[in-house]
Design a protein around this motif. Structure first.
Motif, PDB file in Angstrom:
ATOM      1  N   LEU A 195       0.698  -1.382   0.009  1.00 48.95           N
ATOM      2  CA  LEU A 195      -0.019  -0.051   0.030  1.00 48.95           C
ATOM      3  C   LEU A 195       0.697   1.256  -0.016  1.00 48.95           C
ATOM      4  O   LEU A 195       0.625   2.289  -0.682  1.00 48.95           O
ATOM      5  CB  LEU A 195      -0.977   0.021   1.297  1.00 48.95           C
ATOM      6  CG  LEU A 195      -1.826  -1.066   1.233  1.00 48.95           C
ATOM      7  CD1 LEU A 195      -3.010  -1.006   2.741  1.00 48.95           C
ATOM      8  CD2 LEU A 195      -2.878  -1.107  -0.117  1.00 48.95           C
ATOM      9  N   ASP A 196       1.915   1.180   0.703  1.00 44.24           N
ATOM     10  CA  ASP A 196       2.820   2.315   0.801  1.00 44.24           C
ATOM     11  C   ASP A 196       3.463   2.733  -0.612  1.00 44.24           C
ATOM     12  O   ASP A 196       3.575   3.797  -1.003  1.00 44.24           O
ATOM     13  CB  ASP A 196       4.044   2.318   1.777  1.00 44.24           C
ATOM     14  CG  ASP A 196       3.454   1.991   3.250  1.00 44.24           C
ATOM     15  OD1 ASP A 196       2.002   2.490   3.513  1.00 44.24           O
ATOM     16  OD2 ASP A 196       4.118   1.752   4.032  1.00 44.24           O
ATOM     17  N   ALA A 197       4.025   1.517  -1.273  1.00 46.21           N
ATOM     18  CA  ALA A 197       4.514   1.809  -2.444  1.00 46.21           C
ATOM     19  C   ALA A 197       3.543   2.352  -3.625  1.00 46.21           C
ATOM     20  O   ALA A 197       3.923   3.147  -4.368  1.00 46.21           O
ATOM     21  CB  ALA A 197       5.043   0.270  -3.066  1.00 46.21           C
ATOM     22  N   GLN A 198       2.479   1.578  -3.431  1.00 49.76           N
ATOM     23  CA  GLN A 198       1.628   2.104  -4.445  1.00 49.76           C
ATOM     24  C   GLN A 198       0.994   3.675  -4.194  1.00 49.76           C
ATOM     25  O   GLN A 198       0.764   4.433  -5.265  1.00 49.76           O
ATOM     26  CB  GLN A 198       0.169   1.279  -4.366  1.00 49.76           C
ATOM     27  CG  GLN A 198       0.210  -0.127  -4.746  1.00 49.76           C
ATOM     28  CD  GLN A 198      -0.816  -0.946  -4.482  1.00 49.76           C
ATOM     29  OE1 GLN A 198      -1.722  -0.771  -3.483  1.00 49.76           O
ATOM     30  NE2 GLN A 198      -1.289  -2.089  -5.415  1.00 49.76           N
ATOM     31  N   ARG A 199       1.008   3.867  -3.225  1.00 50.74           N
ATOM     32  CA  ARG A 199       0.610   5.462  -2.555  1.00 50.74           C
ATOM     33  C   ARG A 199       1.571   6.159  -3.079  1.00 50.74           C
ATOM     34  O   ARG A 199       1.641   7.311  -3.641  1.00 50.74           O
ATOM     35  CB  ARG A 199       0.218   5.424  -1.110  1.00 50.74           C
ATOM     36  CG  ARG A 199       0.218   6.911  -0.834  1.00 50.74           C
ATOM     37  CD  ARG A 199      -1.496   7.382  -1.127  1.00 50.74           C
ATOM     38  NE  ARG A 199      -1.471   8.686  -0.535  1.00 50.74           N
ATOM     39  CZ  ARG A 199      -2.851   9.377  -0.788  1.00 50.74           C
ATOM     40  NH1 ARG A 199      -3.771   8.627  -1.079  1.00 50.74           N
ATOM     41  NH2 ARG A 199      -3.123  10.614  -0.050  1.00 50.74           N
ATOM     42  N   ALA A 200       2.867   5.669  -3.070  1.00 47.14           N
ATOM     43  CA  ALA A 200       4.072   6.749  -3.549  1.00 47.14           C
ATOM     44  C   ALA A 200       4.252   6.826  -4.861  1.00 47.14           C
ATOM     45  O   ALA A 200       4.213   8.141  -5.469  1.00 47.14           O
ATOM     46  CB  ALA A 200       5.346   5.865  -2.982  1.00 47.14           C
ATOM     47  N   ILE A 201       3.549   5.900  -5.886  1.00 46.27           N
ATOM     48  CA  ILE A 201       3.565   6.042  -7.219  1.00 46.27           C
ATOM     49  C   ILE A 201       2.156   7.012  -7.346  1.00 46.27           C
ATOM     50  O   ILE A 201       2.227   7.900  -8.351  1.00 46.27           O
ATOM     51  CB  ILE A 201       3.318   4.445  -7.840  1.00 46.27           C
ATOM     52  CG1 ILE A 201       4.379   3.892  -7.698  1.00 46.27           C
ATOM     53  CG2 ILE A 201       3.144   4.806  -9.293  1.00 46.27           C
ATOM     54  CD1 ILE A 201       4.228   2.236  -7.934  1.00 46.27           C
ATOM     55  N   ARG A 202       1.100   6.828  -6.937  1.00 44.08           N
ATOM     56  CA  ARG A 202       0.032   7.523  -7.153  1.00 44.08           C
ATOM     57  C   ARG A 202       0.310   8.949  -6.762  1.00 44.08           C
ATOM     58  O   ARG A 202       0.060  10.200  -7.515  1.00 44.08           O
ATOM     59  CB  ARG A 202      -1.246   7.107  -6.217  1.00 44.08           C
ATOM     60  CG  ARG A 202      -1.655   5.894  -6.674  1.00 44.08           C
ATOM     61  CD  ARG A 202      -3.005   5.418  -5.798  1.00 44.08           C
ATOM     62  NE  ARG A 202      -3.361   4.089  -5.378  1.00 44.08           N
ATOM     63  CZ  ARG A 202      -3.689   3.321  -6.357  1.00 44.08           C
ATOM     64  NH1 ARG A 202      -4.001   3.516  -7.323  1.00 44.08           N
ATOM     65  NH2 ARG A 202      -4.070   2.112  -5.757  1.00 44.08           N
ATOM     66  N   LEU A 203       1.161   9.531  -5.707  1.00 45.47           N
ATOM     67  CA  LEU A 203       1.340  10.625  -5.003  1.00 45.47           C
ATOM     68  C   LEU A 203       2.378  11.370  -6.181  1.00 45.47           C
ATOM     69  O   LEU A 203       2.019  12.611  -6.459  1.00 45.47           O
ATOM     70  CB  LEU A 203       2.048  10.562  -3.600  1.00 45.47           C
ATOM     71  CG  LEU A 203       2.178  11.771  -3.014  1.00 45.47           C
ATOM     72  CD1 LEU A 203       0.739  12.408  -2.601  1.00 45.47           C
ATOM     73  CD2 LEU A 203       2.793  11.426  -1.758  1.00 45.47           C
ATOM     74  N   VAL A 204       3.329  10.712  -6.604  1.00 48.74           N
ATOM     75  CA  VAL A 204       4.379  11.412  -7.610  1.00 48.74           C
ATOM     76  C   VAL A 204       3.369  11.541  -9.001  1.00 48.74           C
ATOM     77  O   VAL A 204       3.656  12.799  -9.557  1.00 48.74           O
ATOM     78  CB  VAL A 204       5.445  10.422  -7.952  1.00 48.74           C
ATOM     79  CG1 VAL A 204       6.378  11.015  -9.041  1.00 48.74           C
ATOM     80  CG2 VAL A 204       6.257  10.301  -6.579  1.00 48.74           C
TER      81      VAL A 204
END
Length: 269
Positions: A83-92
């Motif tokens: 979830l953290d990795a996916q969120r980082a991609i979405r955030l960028v």
């Protein structure tokens, strides 16, 4: 910057609570360019400093913005690192215009267990929820390229049992081991990959990278694989290994070959 400004999913699920965040290493550009999200290794128990900022600065030196993610590790377990990795991609991707980033050139790079997480995010992604109240969650979580550095891939044979237990607990089922073995997760939507390993890695056997490369080949997904003859596990930029240290130059060439590199002049900020 925190990955979630409001409520972090699963924050209460561990007694030793940790708020995941990422540190940006942005470049000033005339035109939008590529960016890479960096996931340091640490067996899903920690996050190695030498696989974070030094790697981000190298990416800056070749014209890419970078983000080092401090994702959740044990006592947090599956699925929170993903979830953290996916969120980082979405955030960028959400801030792409503001940060002068091409939303179609967002890569993910991971070392060891961070390489497992990078592969996991490369295979378990979605196009975003258009109905989400949080605009970040409307963005796709699919990376456009993955860079896997001596990655943990298999949770069955050739596994790194410390990573398995830290992510899944002491007695994971065979079904979960298979699900989290990334050679079984590759599919047509998996992004192209660059992999490197050393043949005498004593902690994460080179077969992990070979298995993933084989799966990519089976699904006709472009990849580049380099196996160097010598080098301990956890080399990072591998500056003390003349042969393995060539991975950065080779990776830069691969990124250029897939059209990932910006042509505009850049400066750090």
């Amino acid at each position: 910057m925190k990955l979630w400004e409001e409520e972090t999913p699963g924050y209460e699920s561990a007694e030793e609570r940790f708020e995941p965040y990422m540190k940006p290493y942005l470049l000033e550009r005339n035109n939008p360019g590529g960016a890479v999200i960096v996931l340091p290794g640490g067996g899903y128990q920690g996050r190695a400093d030498h696989e974070g900022e030094p790697v981000a600065l190298w990416l800056n030196s070749i014209g890419l913005s970078a983000f080092v993610v401090q994702y959740r590790v044990a006592p947090y377990r599956h699925p929170y690192p993903l979830l953290d990795a996916q969120r980082a991609i979405r955030l960028v991707r959400h801030h792409a215009q503001e940060w002068s980033i091409d939303p179609e050139r967002i890569g993910i790079l991971g070392f060891s267990a961070g390489g497992h997480l990078a592969a996991w995010a490369s295979n378990d992604h979605d196009s975003g929820d258009p109905e989400a109240l949080d605009p970040v969650e409307r963005q796709s979580s699919r990376p456009n390229a993955s860079i896997l550095c001596y990655p943990v891939i298999s949770f069955n044979e050739f596994s790194h049992e410390g990573s398995v237990h830290n992510l899944l607990g002491e007695h994971p089922s065979e079904a979960m081991r298979r699900t989290l073995s990334m050679q079984h997760a590759v599919k047509p939507g998996t992004p192209p990959a660059f992999l490197w390993h050393t043949s005498d890695d004593g902690a994460v056997p080179v077969e992990n990278s070979l298995l993933y490369a084989g799966a990519l080949s089976k699904h006709q997904i472009p990849f580049e694989l380099h196996v160097f003859p010598h080098g301990r596990h956890g080399l990072g930029l591998a500056e003390e290994e003349p042969d393995a240290s060539r991975w950065t130059e080779l990776c830069e060439g691969w990124l250029r070959s897939i059209g990932f590199m910006a042509q505009a002049a850049v400066t750090g900020r």
